[in-house]
Design a protein around this motif. Structure first.
Motif, mmCIF file in Angstrom:
data_model
loop_
_atom_site.group_PDB
_atom_site.id
_atom_site.type_symbol
_atom_site.label_atom_id
_atom_site.label_comp_id
_atom_site.label_asym_id
_atom_site.label_seq_id
_atom_site.Cartn_x
_atom_site.Cartn_y
_atom_site.Cartn_z
ATOM 1 N N UNK A 28 0.892 -1.221 -0.066
ATOM 2 C CA UNK A 28 0.051 -0.141 -0.063
ATOM 3 C C UNK A 28 0.720 1.269 0.042
ATOM 4 N N UNK A 29 2.038 0.981 -0.479
ATOM 5 C CA UNK A 29 2.855 2.151 -0.598
ATOM 6 C C UNK A 29 2.890 2.790 -1.871
ATOM 7 N N UNK A 30 2.932 4.141 -2.189
ATOM 8 C CA UNK A 30 2.910 4.854 -3.149
ATOM 9 C C UNK A 30 3.823 6.003 -3.496
ATOM 10 N N UNK A 31 4.622 5.914 -4.391
ATOM 11 C CA UNK A 31 5.579 6.825 -4.715
ATOM 12 C C UNK A 31 5.051 7.620 -5.736
ATOM 13 N N UNK A 32 4.995 8.986 -5.544
ATOM 14 C CA UNK A 32 4.241 9.939 -6.581
ATOM 15 C C UNK A 32 5.233 11.093 -6.732
ATOM 16 N N UNK A 33 5.195 11.644 -7.666
ATOM 17 C CA UNK A 33 6.049 12.951 -7.933
ATOM 18 C C UNK A 33 5.819 14.240 -7.383
ATOM 19 N N UNK A 34 6.716 14.817 -6.947
ATOM 20 C CA UNK A 34 6.576 16.377 -6.458
ATOM 21 C C UNK A 34 6.630 17.156 -7.811
ATOM 22 N N UNK A 35 7.779 16.975 -8.476
ATOM 23 C CA UNK A 35 8.071 17.405 -9.707
ATOM 24 C C UNK A 35 9.140 16.493 -10.279
ATOM 25 N N UNK A 36 9.301 16.537 -11.401
ATOM 26 C CA UNK A 36 10.310 15.729 -12.462
ATOM 27 C C UNK A 36 10.428 16.034 -13.766
ATOM 28 N N UNK A 37 11.410 15.772 -14.178
ATOM 29 C CA UNK A 37 11.762 16.214 -15.757
ATOM 30 C C UNK A 37 10.891 15.854 -16.646
ATOM 31 N N UNK A 38 10.798 16.501 -17.849
ATOM 32 C CA UNK A 38 11.615 17.562 -18.434
ATOM 33 C C UNK A 38 11.666 18.655 -17.351
ATOM 34 N N UNK A 39 13.097 19.459 -17.087
ATOM 35 C CA UNK A 39 13.408 20.224 -16.177
ATOM 36 C C UNK A 39 13.137 21.707 -16.820
ATOM 37 N N UNK A 40 12.145 22.282 -15.942
ATOM 38 C CA UNK A 40 11.848 23.707 -16.246
ATOM 39 C C UNK A 40 12.175 24.576 -15.016
ATOM 40 N N UNK A 41 13.104 25.388 -14.939
ATOM 41 C CA UNK A 41 14.044 25.742 -16.179
ATOM 42 C C UNK A 41 15.131 24.386 -16.426
ATOM 43 N N UNK A 42 15.821 24.439 -17.509
ATOM 44 C CA UNK A 42 16.454 23.591 -17.972
ATOM 45 C C UNK A 42 17.715 22.943 -17.143
ATOM 46 N N UNK A 43 18.157 23.840 -16.143
ATOM 47 C CA UNK A 43 19.113 23.593 -14.964
ATOM 48 C C UNK A 43 18.427 23.464 -13.570
ATOM 49 N N UNK A 44 17.117 23.170 -13.729
ATOM 50 C CA UNK A 44 16.522 22.995 -12.374
ATOM 51 C C UNK A 44 17.105 21.836 -11.384
ATOM 52 N N UNK A 45 17.266 22.078 -10.055
ATOM 53 C CA UNK A 45 17.930 21.568 -9.093
ATOM 54 C C UNK A 45 16.831 21.500 -7.956
ATOM 55 N N UNK A 46 16.512 20.364 -7.168
ATOM 56 C CA UNK A 46 17.278 18.884 -7.327
ATOM 57 C C UNK A 46 16.568 18.359 -8.723
ATOM 58 N N UNK A 47 17.055 17.473 -9.440
ATOM 59 C CA UNK A 47 16.697 17.019 -10.744
ATOM 60 C C UNK A 47 15.104 16.460 -10.675
ATOM 61 N N UNK A 48 14.888 15.806 -9.376
ATOM 62 C CA UNK A 48 13.395 15.478 -9.530
ATOM 63 C C UNK A 48 13.227 15.253 -7.752
ATOM 64 N N UNK A 49 11.992 15.174 -7.264
ATOM 65 C CA UNK A 49 11.394 14.833 -5.941
ATOM 66 C C UNK A 49 10.253 14.139 -5.992
ATOM 67 N N UNK A 50 9.826 13.199 -4.989
ATOM 68 C CA UNK A 50 9.083 12.261 -4.760
ATOM 69 C C UNK A 50 8.627 12.246 -3.343
ATOM 70 N N UNK A 51 7.213 11.955 -3.099
ATOM 71 C CA UNK A 51 6.909 11.569 -1.806
ATOM 72 C C UNK A 51 6.448 10.140 -1.871
#
Length: 417
Positions: free
Chosen positions: A147-170
């Motif tokens: 019953x674990x769910x891994x869901x994006x907070x943000x992820x690529x394609x990166x906007x702006x192109x140099x966005x940090x961190x590259x992605x984030x998930x809950x």
């Protein structure tokens, strides 16, 4: 059988572990270029999904049992990711936040896989970061809690192109979530010898950590583990690679005939065989020449774990006999008197003048290493794998600092900048 990795000193084993984890990640860099050529981008993504969904729940549970951190919470999930070929340290630089046992987050300060696909364009980025990640993250978590769910907070394609961190998930575990079921490929793979392989237990009398039952650490300092624990971890990481290969093979077999499947699997093996050998040889500072080539072969995931692949090294040769790996149809079945490319890729990674001569039959053969006057050209399969930034990636020392759970009840949801 005793682990071949027990022949290494503790400090050298600590250097080898991240190399093996990275080699596992690069298996797909070796395989997927050929899948794109054979099937196109969409089918390549489907094969990647099927292989990871088949393998990761099995090997994740194996590592939990081996290192004594079985559980059903986000901390267990995060520990598993730290010892997963899908997330080699630093190359896939996961940073973890724990809110409580059922709520956590992670983000990637560096994603080597993204660095590899961004130059190919947005369609390839979406295939990896959306199409592949969505089902495979949940499939990995199902080994800990369905019953674990891994869901994006943000992820690529990166906007702006140099966005940090590259992605984030809950990561959220909730009884209201519909349970995730293992894939048909995973059910099929559970019948393999690799899935149920018994390995040498960890000697709890050795100096150093014998398990990972303590707090979640921001980074694993492999040097803090005992020699026995490191050898078991190395063997388990090799099992991960074999399971991933078997998942890949099954996915390809569902699409093409046996001959074409074998060709694609061989290309996968030759590419990763050469790059893994090069990194193992350099990372451990092994000797050059025939001696160094034999030692590299002895430590290479192709021939490990010893309980899975029956191989005996003596003098300038390696003798291979029928073993559980043959019963599974794993990598070793792509080597023999008529299939020498993977063995050549390994010894040539040590010295391009080296070659092998193989005699015997499909399940009982000997490969003798010898030197030629002229250096050999690098295999195309190795050159394709070398395109990955992982081929030349350099690991940096890090400390094992524990992660303190966040006490605030406020969670980022979709608000991470």
């Amino acid at each position: 059988m005793a682990s071949r990795y027990r022949t290494l000193e503790r400090a050298r084993l600590a250097k080898l572990l991240p190399e093996l984890l990275l080699a596992g990640q690069l298996i797909d860099r070796s395989a997927m270029a050929w899948c794109i050529s054979a099937f196109g981008r969409d089918e390549m993504a489907a094969i990647a999904i099927e292989e990871w969904m088949a393998a990761s729940p099995i090997y994740t549970r194996r590592m939990q049992r081996a290192l004594g951190y079985e559980g059903d919470d986000v901390i267990t999930i995060f520990k598993g990711l730290q010892l997963d070929i899908g997330a080699p340290p630093q190359f896939m630089d996961f940073r973890y936040t724990v809110h409580d046992r059922r709520h956590g987050e992670f983000h990637l300060d560096h994603c080597g896989a993204l660095m590899d696909v961004e130059p190919l364009g947005e369609a390839y980025v979406r295939a990896m970061c959306h199409d592949i990640e969505d089902p495979t993250f949940d499939a990995t978590a199902v080994a800990t809690n369905p019953r674990a769910q891994v869901r994006p907070i943000h992820r690529p394609p990166r906007t702006p192109p140099d966005r940090q961190p590259h992605c984030a998930w809950t990561v959220v575990i909730d009884d209201s979530h519909p349970p995730v079921s293992e894939s048909t490929g995973c059910t099929r793979l559970r019948r393999s010898k690799a899935a149920t392989l018994d390995l040498e237990p960890i000697d709890r009398g050795d100096d150093g950590m014998a398990d990972y039952s303590g707090p979640l650490l921001a980074d694993l300092d492999f040097g803090t583990f005992s020699r026995s624990a490191l050898a078991r971890m190395a063997d388990e990481v090799c099992v991960q690679m074999h399971l991933l290969h078997l998942g890949f093979r099954d996915a390809v077999r569902d699409r093409v005939d046996a001959e074409q499947s074998r060709k694609l699997c061989t290309k996968q093996l030759v590419g990763i065989a050469g790059i893994a050998a090069e990194r193992i040889h350099a990372g451990l500072g092994l000797p050059c020449g025939i001696e160094g080539a034999l030692r590299t072969l002895e430590l290479h995931p192709l021939l490990n774990p010893a309980a899975y692949v029956d191989a005996e090294l003596s003098g300038d040769a390696v003798r291979v006999r029928h073993s559980p790996a043959h019963a599974d149809g794993s990598w070793i079945t792509l080597c023999g008197p008529g299939d020498v490319a993977a063995l050549q890729a390994i010894v040539r990674a040590v010295d391009p003048h080296l070659d092998v001569r193989v005699e015997g039959d499909a399940t009982d053969w000997s490969a003798r290493v010898f030197r030629r006057d002229e250096p050999a050209k690098e295999f195309d399969e190795v050159a394709v794998t070398r395109v990955s930034t992982g081929a030349a990636f350099v690991f940096q020392p890090r400390r094992s600092l524990p992660i303190t759970p966040v006490t605030s009840t406020t969670r980022t949801g979709g608000q991470r900048p």
